[in-house]
Write a protein that holds these residues in place. Sequence first.
Motif, mmCIF file in Angstrom:
data_model
loop_
_atom_site.group_PDB
_atom_site.id
_atom_site.type_symbol
_atom_site.label_atom_id
_atom_site.label_comp_id
_atom_site.label_asym_id
_atom_site.label_seq_id
_atom_site.Cartn_x
_atom_site.Cartn_y
_atom_site.Cartn_z
ATOM 1 N N MET A 136 0.858 -1.179 0.000
ATOM 2 C CA MET A 136 0.000 0.000 0.000
ATOM 3 C C MET A 136 0.896 1.231 0.000
ATOM 4 S SD MET A 136 -2.879 0.861 2.757
ATOM 5 C CE MET A 136 -4.144 1.910 2.274
ATOM 6 N N VAL A 137 0.582 2.150 -0.871
ATOM 7 C CA VAL A 137 1.381 3.358 -1.002
ATOM 8 C C VAL A 137 0.846 4.408 -0.045
ATOM 9 C CG1 VAL A 137 2.105 5.159 -2.581
ATOM 10 C CG2 VAL A 137 1.815 2.831 -3.417
ATOM 11 N N GLU A 138 1.756 4.962 0.716
ATOM 12 C CA GLU A 138 1.337 6.026 1.633
ATOM 13 C C GLU A 138 1.265 7.339 0.875
ATOM 14 O OE1 GLU A 138 2.941 6.557 5.476
ATOM 15 O OE2 GLU A 138 3.404 4.431 5.649
ATOM 16 N N GLN A 139 0.213 8.113 1.182
ATOM 17 C CA GLN A 139 0.049 9.415 0.552
ATOM 18 C C GLN A 139 0.206 10.487 1.616
ATOM 19 O OE1 GLN A 139 -3.870 9.106 -1.124
ATOM 20 N NE2 GLN A 139 -3.067 8.485 -3.108
ATOM 21 N N SER A 140 0.599 11.627 1.158
ATOM 22 C CA SER A 140 0.726 12.736 2.097
ATOM 23 C C SER A 140 -0.662 13.301 2.392
ATOM 24 C CB SER A 140 1.626 13.825 1.509
ATOM 25 O OG SER A 140 0.968 14.445 0.417
ATOM 26 N N ALA A 141 -0.751 14.032 3.456
ATOM 27 C CA ALA A 141 -2.016 14.661 3.837
ATOM 28 C C ALA A 141 -2.479 15.611 2.742
ATOM 29 C CB ALA A 141 -1.867 15.397 5.162
ATOM 30 N N ILE A 158 -4.099 13.552 -0.097
ATOM 31 C CA ILE A 158 -5.422 13.048 0.293
ATOM 32 C C ILE A 158 -6.445 14.172 0.261
ATOM 33 C CG2 ILE A 158 -6.759 12.096 2.213
ATOM 34 C CD1 ILE A 158 -4.273 10.450 2.924
#
Length: 144
Positions: free
Chosen positions: A1-6, A9
């Motif tokens: 799962m790729v983390e996204q920045s706030a 999002i």
Amino acid sequence: MVEQSAKAIRSETEKAALRLLRERANLVGEAATARHERDQLADALRQANDHYNVRYSAALAGGWTPDELTKLGLDAPDQGPARRRRPARSPAPNPPSRSRRPTTRINPDPRTLDHPVVSLPPGRETTGCSPVMTPAPVAHPAAA
């Protein structure tokens, strides 16, 4: 799962919300266009009815009878929807002013009343209601 920045999002959420709002705004725009077309057609129909009424009346004035015009396929013009006028409303009576106190007092004859007359000290007058008389408390022997 790729983390996204706030930030990413937030940006995606705002874009999705704007798409939904655009769809809703489009629906309102279509309704406004349809209403405008309806109003134009209703106006055109009123004008056509007025023109037909004038021409039909001219045919009657020219000697044609309503039966003859009906046989020729010309129906009598619509008189329009029957409109009933509301009866005029009578003005409401002015309510009495609350700032003025009555200038007369009714002093009943105590001999004709079926209850005792209670006098209150000045400044403690009631507003038309009788004061409530409560019996004095009675001491019960079991409570002592």
